[in-house]
Motif scaffolding. Structure first.
Motif, PDB file in Angstrom:
ATOM      1  N   GLY A 141     -12.781 -20.866  24.529  1.00 24.76           N
ATOM      2  CA  GLY A 141     -12.585 -21.048  25.957  1.00 24.76           C
ATOM      3  C   GLY A 141     -12.099 -19.796  26.658  1.00 24.76           C
ATOM      4  N   ARG A 142     -11.797 -18.737  25.877  1.00 27.66           N
ATOM      5  CA  ARG A 142     -11.224 -17.524  26.447  1.00 27.66           C
ATOM      6  C   ARG A 142     -12.088 -16.294  26.223  1.00 27.66           C
ATOM      7  NH1 ARG A 142      -6.346 -16.099  23.800  1.00 27.66           N
ATOM      8  NH2 ARG A 142      -5.757 -14.947  25.675  1.00 27.66           N
ATOM      9  N   ILE A 143     -12.971 -16.331  25.228  1.00 22.40           N
ATOM     10  CA  ILE A 143     -13.806 -15.167  24.933  1.00 22.40           C
ATOM     11  C   ILE A 143     -15.273 -15.582  24.944  1.00 22.40           C
ATOM     12  CG2 ILE A 143     -11.991 -14.122  23.522  1.00 22.40           C
ATOM     13  CD1 ILE A 143     -13.594 -14.910  21.046  1.00 22.40           C
ATOM     14  N   GLY A 144     -16.150 -14.633  25.088  1.00 23.36           N
ATOM     15  CA  GLY A 144     -17.578 -14.934  25.086  1.00 23.36           C
ATOM     16  C   GLY A 144     -18.129 -15.015  23.675  1.00 23.36           C
ATOM     17  N   LEU A 145     -18.825 -16.107  23.385  1.00 20.29           N
ATOM     18  CA  LEU A 145     -19.480 -16.273  22.095  1.00 20.29           C
ATOM     19  C   LEU A 145     -20.945 -16.593  22.332  1.00 20.29           C
ATOM     20  CD1 LEU A 145     -16.857 -18.487  20.173  1.00 20.29           C
ATOM     21  CD2 LEU A 145     -17.284 -16.034  19.875  1.00 20.29           C
ATOM     22  N   GLU A 195     -15.008 -18.361   7.586  1.00 16.33           N
ATOM     23  CA  GLU A 195     -14.464 -17.138   6.989  1.00 16.33           C
ATOM     24  C   GLU A 195     -15.007 -15.892   7.700  1.00 16.33           C
ATOM     25  OE1 GLU A 195     -15.182 -17.468   2.810  1.00 16.33           O
ATOM     26  OE2 GLU A 195     -13.436 -18.776   2.506  1.00 16.33           O
ATOM     27  N   GLN A 196     -16.245 -15.945   8.121  1.00 19.07           N
ATOM     28  CA  GLN A 196     -16.816 -14.821   8.876  1.00 19.07           C
ATOM     29  C   GLN A 196     -16.061 -14.631  10.187  1.00 19.07           C
ATOM     30  OE1 GLN A 196     -21.042 -15.165   9.679  1.00 19.07           O
ATOM     31  NE2 GLN A 196     -20.852 -13.932  11.519  1.00 19.07           N
ATOM     32  N   LEU A 197     -15.811 -15.732  10.898  1.00 19.14           N
ATOM     33  CA  LEU A 197     -15.075 -15.647  12.157  1.00 19.14           C
ATOM     34  C   LEU A 197     -13.624 -15.241  11.919  1.00 19.14           C
ATOM     35  CD1 LEU A 197     -16.473 -18.842  13.918  1.00 19.14           C
ATOM     36  CD2 LEU A 197     -17.038 -16.464  14.439  1.00 19.14           C
ATOM     37  N   GLY A 198     -13.045 -15.740  10.820  1.00 16.11           N
ATOM     38  CA  GLY A 198     -11.671 -15.378  10.497  1.00 16.11           C
ATOM     39  C   GLY A 198     -11.517 -13.898  10.244  1.00 16.11           C
ATOM     40  N   ALA A 199     -12.534 -13.287   9.658  1.00 17.30           N
ATOM     41  CA  ALA A 199     -12.485 -11.853   9.377  1.00 17.30           C
ATOM     42  C   ALA A 199     -12.457 -11.021  10.647  1.00 17.30           C
ATOM     43  CB  ALA A 199     -13.677 -11.452   8.518  1.00 17.30           C
ATOM     44  N   GLU A 200     -12.837 -11.625  11.780  1.00 19.77           N
ATOM     45  CA  GLU A 200     -12.840 -10.913  13.057  1.00 19.77           C
ATOM     46  C   GLU A 200     -11.491 -10.988  13.763  1.00 19.77           C
ATOM     47  OE1 GLU A 200     -16.027 -12.664  15.237  1.00 19.77           O
ATOM     48  OE2 GLU A 200     -17.584 -11.930  13.870  1.00 19.77           O
ATOM     49  N   THR A 201     -10.554 -11.773  13.240  1.00 21.30           N
ATOM     50  CA  THR A 201      -9.231 -11.854  13.849  1.00 21.30           C
ATOM     51  C   THR A 201      -8.366 -10.683  13.388  1.00 21.30           C
ATOM     52  OG1 THR A 201      -8.151 -13.126  12.074  1.00 21.30           O
ATOM     53  CG2 THR A 201      -9.426 -14.378  13.707  1.00 21.30           C
ATOM     54  N   LEU A 202      -7.254 -10.469  14.076  1.00 20.88           N
ATOM     55  CA  LEU A 202      -6.352  -9.390  13.685  1.00 20.88           C
ATOM     56  C   LEU A 202      -5.694  -9.670  12.345  1.00 20.88           C
ATOM     57  CD1 LEU A 202      -4.602  -8.492  17.056  1.00 20.88           C
ATOM     58  CD2 LEU A 202      -6.713  -7.586  16.072  1.00 20.88           C
ATOM     59  N   LEU A 203      -5.554 -10.942  11.985  1.00 23.76           N
ATOM     60  CA  LEU A 203      -4.965 -11.306  10.696  1.00 23.76           C
ATOM     61  C   LEU A 203      -5.996 -11.362   9.581  1.00 23.76           C
ATOM     62  CD1 LEU A 203      -2.364 -14.035  11.769  1.00 23.76           C
ATOM     63  CD2 LEU A 203      -1.992 -11.607  11.301  1.00 23.76           C
ATOM     64  N   GLY A 236      -4.834 -15.991  15.494  1.00 22.43           N
ATOM     65  CA  GLY A 236      -4.775 -14.802  14.663  1.00 22.43           C
ATOM     66  C   GLY A 236      -4.991 -13.508  15.428  1.00 22.43           C
ATOM     67  N   GLY A 237      -4.770 -13.558  16.741  1.00 21.13           N
ATOM     68  CA  GLY A 237      -4.954 -12.366  17.564  1.00 21.13           C
ATOM     69  C   GLY A 237      -6.370 -12.141  18.049  1.00 21.13           C
ATOM     70  N   ARG A 238      -7.279 -13.093  17.785  1.00 20.86           N
ATOM     71  CA  ARG A 238      -8.689 -12.871  18.154  1.00 20.86           C
ATOM     72  C   ARG A 238      -8.861 -12.695  19.666  1.00 20.86           C
ATOM     73  NH1 ARG A 238     -12.648 -11.437  19.729  1.00 20.86           N
ATOM     74  NH2 ARG A 238     -14.801 -11.881  19.134  1.00 20.86           N
ATOM     75  N   GLY A 239      -8.098 -13.403  20.456  1.00 19.04           N
ATOM     76  CA  GLY A 239      -8.254 -13.302  21.896  1.00 19.04           C
ATOM     77  C   GLY A 239      -7.633 -12.057  22.493  1.00 19.04           C
ATOM     78  N   ALA A 240      -6.904 -11.288  21.668  1.00 22.14           N
ATOM     79  CA  ALA A 240      -6.237 -10.099  22.176  1.00 22.14           C
ATOM     80  C   ALA A 240      -7.114  -8.860  22.155  1.00 22.14           C
ATOM     81  CB  ALA A 240      -4.969  -9.830  21.355  1.00 22.14           C
ATOM     82  N   VAL A 241      -8.261  -8.938  21.463  1.00 20.21           N
ATOM     83  CA  VAL A 241      -9.094  -7.747  21.304  1.00 20.21           C
ATOM     84  C   VAL A 241     -10.542  -8.074  21.681  1.00 20.21           C
ATOM     85  CG1 VAL A 241      -7.666  -6.716  19.546  1.00 20.21           C
ATOM     86  CG2 VAL A 241      -9.473  -8.306  18.856  1.00 20.21           C
TER      87      VAL A 241
END
Length: 241
Positions: A141-145, A195-203, A236-241
């Motif tokens: 709801g916050r980033i473009g996918l 897991e692919q999406l998780g790898a894109e988070t800061l954590l 995991g910080g995904r919305g921060a970057v």
């Protein structure tokens, strides 16, 4: 809240994933939990798990795509102190391939049902002078996918409604907030995709349902007594970057 007079929490979509973890977390905090779902067997399993851990729970079946069923769910739930709008559905793919019926079901389940439940239950909280509503938005709801336009719009709607509901009810003691999870290991989701999406988070990893549930339980607790109208990212910080 005491063992003799527990607060009541209704958690939609509580038979798996974030909903199940949330129901268990709220039960541990002393709430009497109403477990919503469509599958009675799965609902009974969650109730047993809560009771075996020393908590109180009851299963309520309802199809959130059916407005009459949602109204019945609210009536059967009775007065509640905490409402967790967790149930939802997802669809990802090219915009041109999303048919109208699927689009309508997406918004009926993710948006209309939550709106209807808040309309049915939040006024009672306000009359009693206390309560909490927590909705489960999404980092989508916050980033473009790519491929997520309709799903993202439905989740962003929850956060928009959260802000308006906070303005409507908070002066009468009802706190209204949302959490916006990132990728989470849940039943039915593709582990490879998560897991692919998780790898894109800061954590660099997905979340466990219990990590999202812990934030929801905090928002339902007195410790969050001065938090309302907030959308809290648990991504995991995904919305921060």
């Amino acid at each position: 809240m005491t063992a003799q007079n527990p607060r009541t929490a209704l958690v939609t979509g509580a038979t798996s994933g974030i909903g199940r973890a949330t129901a268990q977390a709220l039960a541990r905090d002393g709430h009497r939990v109403l477990i919503h779902g469509r599958d009675a067997d799965r609902g009974a399993a969650v109730v047993r798990a809560v009771e075996e851990a020393g908590g109180q729970a009851r299963f309520l079946a309802a199809d959130l795509l059916n407005p009459a069923d949602v109204a019945r769910l609210a009536a059967e739930a009775g007065p509640v102190d905490v409402l967790v709008n967790n149930a939802g559905r997802a669809w990802f793919g090219p915009t041109a391939e999303l048919d109208t019926d699927t689009f309508d079901r997406l918004f009926a389940g993710n948006v209309r049902a939550a709106y209807q439940l808040v309309g049915a239950l939040a006024p009672g909280m306000a009359e009693r002078g206390s309560g909490a509503v927590i909705s489960v938005d999404s980092v989508a709801g916050r980033i473009g996918l790519a491929g997520g336009a309709a799903y993202s719009a439905s989740k962003a709607s929850l956060s928009a409604m959260t802000r308006s509901w906070a303005a409507e009810f908070s002066s009468r003691g009802v706190r209204v907030n949302s959490v916006a999870p990132g990728p989470v290991y849940t039943d039915g989701a593709s582990r490879e995709l998560i897991e692919q999406l998780g790898a894109e988070t800061l954590l660099r990893r997905p979340a466990r349902p219990e990590e999202i549930a812990a934030v929801i339980a905090f928002l339902a607790s007195p410790a969050a007594g001065y938090v309302t109208g907030a959308v809290i990212p648990v991504d995991g910080g995904r919305g921060a970057v």
